[in-house]
Design a protein around this motif. Structure first.
Motif, PDB file in Angstrom:
ATOM      1  N   LEU A 119       0.864  -1.175   0.000  1.00 64.57           N
ATOM      2  CA  LEU A 119       0.000   0.000   0.000  1.00 64.57           C
ATOM      3  C   LEU A 119       0.904   1.230   0.000  1.00 64.57           C
ATOM      4  O   LEU A 119       1.683   1.444   0.927  1.00 64.57           O
ATOM      5  CB  LEU A 119      -0.898   0.007   1.231  1.00 64.57           C
ATOM      6  N   ALA A 120       0.841   1.995  -1.083  1.00 66.63           N
ATOM      7  CA  ALA A 120       1.604   3.239  -1.176  1.00 66.63           C
ATOM      8  C   ALA A 120       0.791   4.355  -0.544  1.00 66.63           C
ATOM      9  O   ALA A 120      -0.415   4.483  -0.794  1.00 66.63           O
ATOM     10  CB  ALA A 120       1.907   3.567  -2.638  1.00 66.63           C
ATOM     11  N   ARG A 121       1.455   5.168   0.272  1.00 62.57           N
ATOM     12  CA  ARG A 121       0.770   6.225   1.021  1.00 62.57           C
ATOM     13  C   ARG A 121       1.327   7.598   0.652  1.00 62.57           C
ATOM     14  O   ARG A 121       2.525   7.752   0.450  1.00 62.57           O
ATOM     15  CB  ARG A 121       0.937   5.999   2.526  1.00 62.57           C
ATOM     16  N   SER A 122       0.420   8.576   0.606  1.00 61.74           N
ATOM     17  CA  SER A 122       0.792   9.972   0.381  1.00 61.74           C
ATOM     18  C   SER A 122       0.533  10.772   1.643  1.00 61.74           C
ATOM     19  O   SER A 122      -0.349  10.421   2.437  1.00 61.74           O
ATOM     20  CB  SER A 122      -0.033  10.562  -0.761  1.00 61.74           C
ATOM     21  N   TRP A 123       1.258  11.881   1.809  1.00 64.92           N
ATOM     22  CA  TRP A 123       1.035  12.685   2.999  1.00 64.92           C
ATOM     23  C   TRP A 123      -0.303  13.415   2.948  1.00 64.92           C
ATOM     24  O   TRP A 123      -0.776  13.936   3.955  1.00 64.92           O
ATOM     25  CB  TRP A 123       2.183  13.642   3.263  1.00 64.92           C
ATOM     26  N   THR A 124      -0.980  13.406   1.809  1.00 67.46           N
ATOM     27  CA  THR A 124      -2.327  13.969   1.692  1.00 67.46           C
ATOM     28  C   THR A 124      -3.406  13.021   2.192  1.00 67.46           C
ATOM     29  O   THR A 124      -4.569  13.411   2.288  1.00 67.46           O
ATOM     30  CB  THR A 124      -2.621  14.308   0.225  1.00 67.46           C
ATOM     31  N   GLY A 125      -3.040  11.758   2.438  1.00 67.59           N
ATOM     32  CA  GLY A 125      -4.014  10.746   2.825  1.00 67.59           C
ATOM     33  C   GLY A 125      -4.359   9.783   1.704  1.00 67.59           C
ATOM     34  O   GLY A 125      -5.034   8.772   1.929  1.00 67.59           O
ATOM     35  N   TYR A 126      -3.911  10.077   0.483  1.00 70.22           N
ATOM     36  CA  TYR A 126      -4.170   9.180  -0.654  1.00 70.22           C
ATOM     37  C   TYR A 126      -3.438   7.857  -0.456  1.00 70.22           C
ATOM     38  O   TYR A 126      -2.327   7.812   0.080  1.00 70.22           O
ATOM     39  CB  TYR A 126      -3.677   9.853  -1.942  1.00 70.22           C
ATOM     40  N   LYS A 170      -1.972   4.320  -9.945  1.00 74.62           N
ATOM     41  CA  LYS A 170      -1.155   3.431  -9.111  1.00 74.62           C
ATOM     42  C   LYS A 170       0.196   4.076  -8.756  1.00 74.62           C
ATOM     43  O   LYS A 170       0.912   3.551  -7.913  1.00 74.62           O
ATOM     44  CB  LYS A 170      -0.915   2.116  -9.837  1.00 74.62           C
ATOM     45  N   SER A 171       0.531   5.178  -9.394  1.00 76.23           N
ATOM     46  CA  SER A 171       1.799   5.883  -9.140  1.00 76.23           C
ATOM     47  C   SER A 171       1.533   7.047  -8.197  1.00 76.23           C
ATOM     48  O   SER A 171       1.429   8.201  -8.622  1.00 76.23           O
ATOM     49  CB  SER A 171       2.403   6.378 -10.458  1.00 76.23           C
ATOM     50  N   ALA A 172       1.422   6.753  -6.917  1.00 75.90           N
ATOM     51  CA  ALA A 172       0.950   7.720  -5.925  1.00 75.90           C
ATOM     52  C   ALA A 172       1.780   9.000  -5.920  1.00 75.90           C
ATOM     53  O   ALA A 172       3.009   8.960  -5.826  1.00 75.90           O
ATOM     54  CB  ALA A 172       0.972   7.091  -4.538  1.00 75.90           C
ATOM     55  N   LYS A 173       1.077  10.130  -6.015  1.00 79.87           N
ATOM     56  CA  LYS A 173       1.723  11.434  -5.868  1.00 79.87           C
ATOM     57  C   LYS A 173       2.031  11.697  -4.391  1.00 79.87           C
ATOM     58  O   LYS A 173       1.441  11.097  -3.501  1.00 79.87           O
ATOM     59  CB  LYS A 173       0.802  12.545  -6.381  1.00 79.87           C
ATOM     60  N   GLU A 179       3.714   0.483   2.757  1.00 80.05           N
ATOM     61  CA  GLU A 179       3.362  -0.504   3.768  1.00 80.05           C
ATOM     62  C   GLU A 179       3.238  -1.874   3.095  1.00 80.05           C
ATOM     63  O   GLU A 179       2.453  -2.032   2.160  1.00 80.05           O
ATOM     64  CB  GLU A 179       2.052  -0.139   4.460  1.00 80.05           C
ATOM     65  N   PHE A 180       4.019  -2.832   3.555  1.00 83.49           N
ATOM     66  CA  PHE A 180       4.034  -4.171   2.975  1.00 83.49           C
ATOM     67  C   PHE A 180       3.033  -5.049   3.722  1.00 83.49           C
ATOM     68  O   PHE A 180       3.071  -5.135   4.957  1.00 83.49           O
ATOM     69  CB  PHE A 180       5.444  -4.744   3.030  1.00 83.49           C
ATOM     70  N   LEU A 181       2.145  -5.700   2.962  1.00 81.17           N
ATOM     71  CA  LEU A 181       0.995  -6.377   3.539  1.00 81.17           C
ATOM     72  C   LEU A 181       0.936  -7.846   3.149  1.00 81.17           C
ATOM     73  O   LEU A 181       1.373  -8.240   2.060  1.00 81.17           O
ATOM     74  CB  LEU A 181      -0.290  -5.698   3.067  1.00 81.17           C
ATOM     75  N   GLU A 182       0.353  -8.625   4.032  1.00 84.33           N
ATOM     76  CA  GLU A 182       0.091 -10.029   3.731  1.00 84.33           C
ATOM     77  C   GLU A 182      -1.128 -10.178   2.839  1.00 84.33           C
ATOM     78  O   GLU A 182      -1.176 -11.029   1.952  1.00 84.33           O
ATOM     79  CB  GLU A 182      -0.117 -10.794   5.041  1.00 84.33           C
ATOM     80  N   LYS A 183      -2.136  -9.329   3.054  1.00 80.94           N
ATOM     81  CA  LYS A 183      -3.372  -9.373   2.288  1.00 80.94           C
ATOM     82  C   LYS A 183      -3.580  -8.042   1.572  1.00 80.94           C
ATOM     83  O   LYS A 183      -3.144  -6.998   2.046  1.00 80.94           O
ATOM     84  CB  LYS A 183      -4.559  -9.670   3.206  1.00 80.94           C
ATOM     85  N   ASP A 184      -4.266  -8.110   0.449  1.00 87.58           N
ATOM     86  CA  ASP A 184      -4.510  -6.913  -0.342  1.00 87.58           C
ATOM     87  C   ASP A 184      -5.464  -5.972   0.397  1.00 87.58           C
ATOM     88  O   ASP A 184      -6.375  -6.407   1.108  1.00 87.58           O
ATOM     89  CB  ASP A 184      -5.114  -7.311  -1.695  1.00 87.58           C
ATOM     90  N   HIS A 185      -5.250  -4.671   0.198  1.00 80.76           N
ATOM     91  CA  HIS A 185      -6.102  -3.652   0.815  1.00 80.76           C
ATOM     92  C   HIS A 185      -6.347  -2.559  -0.211  1.00 80.76           C
ATOM     93  O   HIS A 185      -5.446  -1.763  -0.492  1.00 80.76           O
ATOM     94  CB  HIS A 185      -5.435  -3.072   2.065  1.00 80.76           C
ATOM     95  N   PRO A 186      -7.522  -2.506  -0.823  1.00 78.61           N
ATOM     96  CA  PRO A 186      -7.781  -1.507  -1.864  1.00 78.61           C
ATOM     97  C   PRO A 186      -7.535  -0.085  -1.376  1.00 78.61           C
ATOM     98  O   PRO A 186      -7.839   0.269  -0.237  1.00 78.61           O
ATOM     99  CB  PRO A 186      -9.255  -1.736  -2.210  1.00 78.61           C
ATOM    100  N   GLY A 187      -6.968   0.729  -2.270  1.00 78.94           N
ATOM    101  CA  GLY A 187      -6.657   2.110  -1.948  1.00 78.94           C
ATOM    102  C   GLY A 187      -7.808   3.051  -2.260  1.00 78.94           C
ATOM    103  O   GLY A 187      -8.966   2.634  -2.439  1.00 78.94           O
ATOM    104  N   PHE A 188      -7.486   4.353  -2.355  1.00 81.68           N
ATOM    105  CA  PHE A 188      -8.501   5.393  -2.485  1.00 81.68           C
ATOM    106  C   PHE A 188      -9.400   5.179  -3.703  1.00 81.68           C
ATOM    107  O   PHE A 188     -10.614   5.048  -3.586  1.00 81.68           O
ATOM    108  CB  PHE A 188      -7.825   6.766  -2.563  1.00 81.68           C
ATOM    109  N   TRP A 189      -8.805   5.164  -4.904  1.00 81.01           N
ATOM    110  CA  TRP A 189      -9.627   5.011  -6.109  1.00 81.01           C
ATOM    111  C   TRP A 189     -10.159   3.595  -6.256  1.00 81.01           C
ATOM    112  O   TRP A 189     -11.250   3.382  -6.803  1.00 81.01           O
ATOM    113  CB  TRP A 189      -8.833   5.406  -7.353  1.00 81.01           C
ATOM    114  N   GLU A 190      -9.405   2.623  -5.786  1.00 82.74           N
ATOM    115  CA  GLU A 190      -9.851   1.228  -5.891  1.00 82.74           C
ATOM    116  C   GLU A 190     -11.125   0.999  -5.078  1.00 82.74           C
ATOM    117  O   GLU A 190     -11.967   0.178  -5.450  1.00 82.74           O
ATOM    118  CB  GLU A 190      -8.736   0.293  -5.431  1.00 82.74           C
TER     119      GLU A 190
END
Length: 207
Positions: A119-126, A170-173, A179-190
């Motif tokens: 999970l890629a994270r942005s400081w905006t919360g994205y 998918k190329s987070a601004k 964050e490396f995860l065992e299970k998938d976790h959909p992001g903002f647009w997903e």
């Protein structure tokens, strides 16, 4: 907010029939070619980087770590050229990127066998999610410059993720962590209907 709009009237060129090394068309189906770089974001462009910005690597890794801005800038740099494909149907060829290759990060973090997703994270919360195998690729970078110039804030500067084989959401601004995860976790647009995988050559725009 739906970012899809009308297609540009720009004319197609003979370049569009080029093939990639893997035999796929260089221009994915449903895309049009542009020399512009449209600005598309759900959030407002930040006025600046947080004064306490840190790049944070967390989750299923042997060595979680944090880097401040000066430490991040001290990492080895690489320069690569790749195409860029937006889910709103435009593509831009031959972008020259400078930044930190993703494997500089992976070598330091050493993902555990349980790490299957990121999970890629942005400081905006994205946030945006992708399989680890899509992140761990030859052309994936954390970008600081575009075509020789510092990456502009509207395009995710001063630091963004680049995963050029997937649609650009998918190329987070404004990147500040992975964050490396065992299970998938959909992001903002997903979570809002955009495709979980985002492969341009399969036109994976929506769920």
């Amino acid at each position: 907010m739906n970012l899809f709009g009308k297609k540009s009237s720009e004319k197609k060129s003979s370049e569009e029939v080029d093939k990639r090394p893997d035999g796929l068309d260089r221009l994915p189906a449903g895309q049009y070619l542009t020399k512009k770089w449209p600005v598309l974001s759900y959030e407002r462009t930040p006025t600046g980087m947080p004064s306490d910005w840190k790049f944070k690597v967390t989750g299923q890794v042997e060595h979680p770590f944090e880097l401040n801005w000066e430490e991040f800038l001290a990492l080895p740099r690489t320069t690569m050229t790749s195409d860029f494909h937006c889910v709103t149907s435009w593509s831009r060829y031959d972008n020259t990127w400078e930044g930190v290759h993703i494997r500089e990060i992976l070598q330091r973090a050493r993902p555990l066998p349980t790490a299957q997703f990121v999970l890629a994270r942005s400081w905006t919360g994205y946030t945006t999610n992708l399989p680890l195998q899509k992140l761990d690729d030859d052309d994936v970078m954390i970008v600081l410059k575009h075509d020789g110039q510092p990456l502009e804030p509207d395009h995710g500067g001063p630091v963004r993720l680049l995963v050029p084989k997937l649609y650009a959401y998918k190329s987070a601004k404004w990147l500040d962590g992975l964050e490396f995860l065992e299970k998938d976790h959909p992001g903002f647009w997903e979570q809002r209907g955009y495709h979980n995988r985002g492969n341009p050559w399969q036109e994976e725009r929506y769920w």
